[in-house]
Enzyme design. Structure first.
Site, PDB file in Angstrom:
ATOM      1  N   CYS A 123      -6.160   2.121   5.202  1.00  0.00           N
ATOM      2  CA  CYS A 123      -6.733   0.856   5.658  1.00  0.00           C
ATOM      3  C   CYS A 123      -6.238   0.596   7.085  1.00  0.00           C
ATOM      4  O   CYS A 123      -5.316   1.252   7.561  1.00  0.00           O
ATOM      5  CB  CYS A 123      -6.324  -0.279   4.722  1.00  0.00           C
ATOM      6  N   CYS A 177      -2.358  -0.026   7.399  1.00  0.00           N
ATOM      7  CA  CYS A 177      -1.533   1.175   7.301  1.00  0.00           C
ATOM      8  C   CYS A 177      -1.723   2.078   8.525  1.00  0.00           C
ATOM      9  O   CYS A 177      -0.766   2.662   9.025  1.00  0.00           O
ATOM     10  CB  CYS A 177      -1.850   1.935   6.018  1.00  0.00           C
ATOM     11  N   GLU A 192       0.765   4.056   1.668  1.00  0.00           N
ATOM     12  CA  GLU A 192       1.170   4.592   2.970  1.00  0.00           C
ATOM     13  C   GLU A 192       2.269   3.740   3.600  1.00  0.00           C
ATOM     14  O   GLU A 192       3.226   4.261   4.171  1.00  0.00           O
ATOM     15  CB  GLU A 192      -0.030   4.648   3.923  1.00  0.00           C
ATOM     16  N   HIS A 234       0.842  -1.190   0.000  1.00  0.00           N
ATOM     17  CA  HIS A 234       0.000   0.000   0.000  1.00  0.00           C
ATOM     18  C   HIS A 234       0.882   1.246   0.000  1.00  0.00           C
ATOM     19  O   HIS A 234       1.998   1.226   0.542  1.00  0.00           O
ATOM     20  CB  HIS A 234      -0.905   0.024   1.238  1.00  0.00           C
TER      21      HIS A 234
HETATM   22 ZN   LIG Z   1      -3.210   0.313   3.575  1.00  0.00          ZN
END
Ligand SMILES: [Zn+2]
Length: 145
Positions: free
Chosen positions: A76, A79, A48, A46
């Site tokens: 999410c 993260c 982040e 991801h």
């Molecule tokens: Zn994430």
């Protein structure tokens, strides 16, 4: 934030998901990242999380206290947890989970699972301690002197 969204837009052209993140400390950009699941096959790639990894490398520390993340989409739970773990001071996002929902880009369902008591979550989280395996943390404490 405009840069995070620009990264997300560019990632669409690169065949990836529409997520970008910029990590800043004291007004200086420390790291930029996009979602790289499409090219790495890594489900944790991801934007982040990759920005956090890059920033930790750049700063030479696993602590990112005082850093702020600008993310194109709502972070999410993975993260967000990583941000808690490394001391991120704040996170701003542009697109909400509600806006992502029609496109399969919301993590609201995961948040809902994690808001439930562990015993009620769909993913079993259970203690499994084999006989004779006690003392791991004491060994670590002792090893540190
Ligand atoms: Zn994430």
């Amino acid at each position: 934030m405009r840069e995070a969204i620009a990264l997300a837009r560019a990632n669409i052209d690169a065949g990836g998901r529409p997520f970008g993140a910029v990590l800043v400390r004291d007004g200086e950009v420390i790291a930029r990242a996009v979602n790289r699941i499409h090219e790495t096959g890594d489900p944790t790639a991801h934007a982040e999380l990759l920005a956090i990894r890059e920033a930790a490398r750049a700063l030479g520390s696993p602590r990112l206290d005082g850093c702020v993340i600008y993310a194109s989409g709502h972070p999410c739970p993975m993260c967000l947890a990583a941000m808690h773990l490394c001391g991120i001071e704040a996170v701003y996002y542009a697109y909400s989970n509600e806006e992502g929902e029609p496109y399969g880009l919301s993590t609201a369902a995961v948040y809902a699972q994690m808001a439930r008591p562990p015993q009620q979550q769909s993913l079993p989280v259970r203690i499994l301690m084999p006989d004779g395996e006690a003392g791991l943390y004491e060994a670590w404490q002792h090893g540190r002197g």
